[in-house]
Scaffold this motif. Structure first.
Motif, PDB file in Angstrom:
ATOM      1  N   ASP B  20      51.436  36.741  30.633  1.00 39.86           N
ATOM      2  CA  ASP B  20      50.027  36.423  30.422  1.00 39.86           C
ATOM      3  C   ASP B  20      49.153  37.238  31.344  1.00 39.86           C
ATOM      4  OD1 ASP B  20      49.656  34.337  28.403  1.00 39.86           O
ATOM      5  OD2 ASP B  20      51.132  33.277  29.658  1.00 39.86           O
ATOM      6  N   ILE B  21      48.284  38.025  30.732  1.00 40.09           N
ATOM      7  CA  ILE B  21      47.300  38.788  31.495  1.00 40.09           C
ATOM      8  C   ILE B  21      45.973  38.109  31.219  1.00 40.09           C
ATOM      9  CG2 ILE B  21      46.240  41.054  31.785  1.00 40.09           C
ATOM     10  CD1 ILE B  21      48.831  42.234  30.555  1.00 40.09           C
ATOM     11  N   GLU B  22      45.390  37.484  32.248  1.00 35.26           N
ATOM     12  CA  GLU B  22      44.211  36.647  32.033  1.00 35.26           C
ATOM     13  C   GLU B  22      42.995  37.223  32.731  1.00 35.26           C
ATOM     14  OE1 GLU B  22      45.520  32.944  33.586  1.00 35.26           O
ATOM     15  OE2 GLU B  22      46.975  32.608  31.988  1.00 35.26           O
ATOM     16  N   GLN B  23      42.046  37.699  31.958  1.00 33.10           N
ATOM     17  CA  GLN B  23      40.767  38.194  32.454  1.00 33.10           C
ATOM     18  C   GLN B  23      40.918  39.096  33.675  1.00 33.10           C
ATOM     19  OE1 GLN B  23      39.139  34.355  32.889  1.00 33.10           O
ATOM     20  NE2 GLN B  23      38.817  34.168  30.703  1.00 33.10           N
ATOM     21  N   VAL B  24      41.800  40.058  33.540  1.00 36.79           N
ATOM     22  CA  VAL B  24      42.075  40.936  34.672  1.00 36.79           C
ATOM     23  C   VAL B  24      41.072  42.085  34.718  1.00 36.79           C
ATOM     24  CG1 VAL B  24      43.681  42.692  35.509  1.00 36.79           C
ATOM     25  CG2 VAL B  24      44.506  40.404  34.932  1.00 36.79           C
ATOM     26  N   SER B  25      40.479  42.262  35.892  1.00 38.89           N
ATOM     27  CA  SER B  25      39.627  43.430  36.140  1.00 38.89           C
ATOM     28  C   SER B  25      40.149  44.131  37.376  1.00 38.89           C
ATOM     29  CB  SER B  25      38.177  43.005  36.381  1.00 38.89           C
ATOM     30  OG  SER B  25      37.684  42.380  35.226  1.00 38.89           O
ATOM     31  N   HIS B  26      40.002  45.450  37.393  1.00 39.45           N
ATOM     32  CA  HIS B  26      40.469  46.184  38.558  1.00 39.45           C
ATOM     33  C   HIS B  26      39.592  47.402  38.778  1.00 39.45           C
ATOM     34  CE1 HIS B  26      43.373  46.679  41.715  1.00 39.45           C
ATOM     35  NE2 HIS B  26      43.642  47.917  41.359  1.00 39.45           N
TER      36      HIS B  26
END
Ligand SMILES: Nc1ncnc2c1ncn2[C@@H]1O[C@H](COP(=O)(O)OP(=O)(O)OP(=O)(O)O)[C@@H](O)[C@H]1O
Ligand SMILES: [Mg+2]
Lengths: 340, 265
Positions: B20-26
């Motif tokens: 699960d990739i949840e609302q990832v920002s980088h």
């Protein structure tokens, strides 16, 4: 079709080119061997023809030995095809045999026979041979003492330097404390510690070991450190995603990757530790080749000095050769390493 | 056949894990300025799914893979494998990097053995290394050093090095990029059959829309940097798939359109 006829023409033309005159072939392969033999016969004759201007006991034996070498050079190179790899090795070194024979002839004539070079300072070859036969026990004792001192100091210095380098490269905390000390003390030539070391240490032996270790340790530390620090992060990433623990990262990634740098440090350390060894032996330790040199100079025994110098250079060169062999063993994975 | 050997070698066949990739920002800091790379990316991957990631060069695909691997921490959002949060690398998520990064001081065999050695199980599992080398067709190069390999061979070694670990999530960053088209097609088929047999979850970054469609259950298309999910396309076709399949050709046109190429392609 046309390509076939082209290659046919080439094939039939080829054998004609390789028919070279037999004599020229023989001269090319064995001529230098004959020259080498002549040079060594000249050396033998130069020993025996004239009377020595001084009193040396090995002139006659040296002349005979030169003839023996001349014979070996001749039969070894001419018959190289029957002698396997030894013959080939000899053939390869034949030009050096020529040069060496010529040099010894000139040396013999210029010293022992006509004294063109001032005598006590330029001893003839036979007087150096005399040192090896007549002063052998003392020389061997000196060699043994030097090797023992050098080996002990070098191994301690290399081990401590390597461990320190890895720790600085790996741990920020260790780097914080060790780096300034290293910067302050490291560049100081180890010989500058000599006076202090000789009265703070219980024996001149332990003091010299410390100095040699110091001279070795500094370059090994710095290069190991820079080696570990320059390991690409990509290697650590790969290892970590494969489940590597920190100990694996140090032992199986950082250290092997840094090893080429470590060896540069080990070579530099070897060079500077030789210098310290000789100075320490001359000043403090009453044994070893450095001390022998000092002693010979005190007695104006110049032949002994040259004899000791030759032994010393063989030992140093041998040590470097050994280190190269170890490196080539450990770094087979590198391409294009320097041949020593 | 070699694939079968590899599958047998696994004492505990690992099923895939959910990701699960949840609302990832980088974002990266470059000379004080902030460079946003991922913007609110959410992807939910079922256990055993094969997901292909497509996007323009430099949009942030490799960055996302590093976050999934646990090599970097996202500036915002969360990543989870099954129900545990991803905070550091783990051998259950193995990465084949864009660059093969073989260890030059290790022979091919020792490179492939790396994961098993790091986990301390090499001595009982040596046959798995041999099987993985067979799989990528490099058994005869087991004693070679990386500088003696071609670019494509190095990439195959990197693939074997990952597969030997029996991962739950296999993360592939253009692993077939440097292969010639023939080896590439063979390796694609091997990858699919391996994935079907073992059931690991796969995340594959590729530049090649056709490769994505031949291999994956789902194709996710990213926008330009900072990457956002632009489209999430389900590919409902049975394996083995046909390159000439009109259904796939249609999807391919659609994907190339999303990537900014007009319909003449
Ligand atoms: N360690 C880093 N420090 C600073 N910027 C970085 C770093 N890694 C990546 N970037 C930047 O992040 C952006 C995305 O990089 P990334 O490698 O994720 O692209 P990509 O989608 O994998 O591209 P490609 O398809 O060409 O491999 C690039 O603009 C790159 O300059
Ligand atoms: Mg990339």
């Amino acid at each position: 079709m046309s390509t076939y006829s082209l290659s046919d023409g080439l094939a039939s033309g080829a054998p004609r080119l390789s028919r070279t005159p037999l004599l020229a072939n023989w001269v090319r392969e064995s001529g230098i061997g004959v020259l080498a033999s002549i040079a060594w016969i000249a050396f033998g004759l130069s020993c025996l023809w004239w009377e020595d201007v001084g009193d040396w006991s090995r002139t006659h034996s040296l002349g005979i030995a030169a003839f023996v070498i001349a014979a070996i050079a001749l039969f070894g190179t001419v018959g190289a095809d029957y002698l396997g790899s030894a013959g080939q090795a000899l053939r390869k070194r034949a030009p050096w045999l020529v040069a060496l024979g010529a040099f010894l002839t000139v040396w013999e004539v210029a010293t022992a026979k006509f004294a063109w070079l001032p005598l006590p300072f330029f001893p003839p070859p036979q007087s150096i041979i005399e040192v090896y036969t007549d002063d052998l026990p003392k020389l061997l004792d000196s060699v043994f003492a030097s090797v023992k001192l050098q080996l002990g100091g070098y191994l301690i210095g290399a081990t401590v330097g390597f461990l320190t380098g890895v720790s600085i490269g790996w741990s920020r905390a260790v780097g914080y404390w060790v780096h300034p000390v290293l910067r302050f003390i490291g560049p100081l030539p180890a010989t500058a510690w000599l006076p202090i070391a000789f009265f703070t240490f219980p024996s001149s032996w332990s003091a010299s070991t410390f100095l040699i270790a110091l001279a070795t340790g500094f370059p090994v530390t710095v290069l190991t450190w820079s080696g570990v620090a320059s390991v690409s992060n990509a290697y650590y990433d790969v290892a970590r995603t494969l489940g590597a623990k920190p100990s694996f990262l140090v032992l199986k990634v950082a250290i092997p990757a840094a090893l080429p740098h470590v060896f540069v440090g080990l070579f530099m350390g070897l060079g500077s530790s030789f210098a310290v060894l000789v100075v320490a032996e001359m000043i403090g330790v009453k044994a070893g080749l450095g001390w022998y040199l000092q002693w010979a100079q005190g007695w104006a025994a110049y032949a002994n000095m040259y004899a000791a110098l030759i032994v010393m250079s063989l030992l140093c060169s041998g040590a470097i050769t050994l280190l190269f062999a170890i490196r080539d063993r450990l770094l087979v994975w590198q391409k294009g390493t320097v041949k020593w | 056949m070699v694939t079968a050997a590899l599958a047998e070698a696994a004492t505990h066949p690992a099923a895939g894990a959910a990701l699960d990739i949840e609302q990832v920002s980088h974002a990266f800091d470059i000379d004080g300025a902030e460079l946003p790379v991922l913007s609110d990316v959410s992807i939910s991957v079922e256990p055993g799914e094969f997901v292909a990631l497509l996007g323009p060069s430099g949009c942030g695909k490799s960055t996302l893979l590093r976050l999934v691997a646990g090599l970097d921490k996202p500036k915002a959002g969360r990543l989870r494998e099954d129900d545990s949060r991803i905070t550091r690398p783990h051998a259950s998520r193995v990465v084949v990097f864009q660059d093969p990064t073989l260890f030059p001081w290790r022979s091919v065999w020792d490179n492939v053995a790396l994961g098993l050695e790091a986990q301390g199980i090499l001595n009982s599992q040596r046959h798995r290394v041999d099987a993985a080398l067979d799989l990528v067709g490099l058994a005869s190069f087991r004693n070679a050093y990386p500088h003696q390999l071609s670019g494509g061979m190095a990439q195959r070694v990197a693939l074997a090095r990952a597969l030997v670990n029996d991962p739950k999530i296999l993360i592939l960053d253009e692993p077939l990029g440097k292969l010639d088209s023939l080896t590439r097609i063979t390796m694609q088929a091997e990858l699919v059959s391996l994935w079907q047999r073992k059931g690991f979850t796969t995340l594959l970054v590729t530049h090649d829309a056709e490769e994505a469609l031949v291999l994956a259950n789902r194709v996710i298309v990213f926008s330009d940097r900072p990457a956002r999910v632009k489209a999430d396309i389900r590919v409902d076709r049975p394996y083995p798939r046909h390159r000439g399949d009109p259904y796939l050709a249609n999807l391919r046109r659609q994907i190339l359109g999303l990537l900014g190429l007009d319909a003449t392609w």
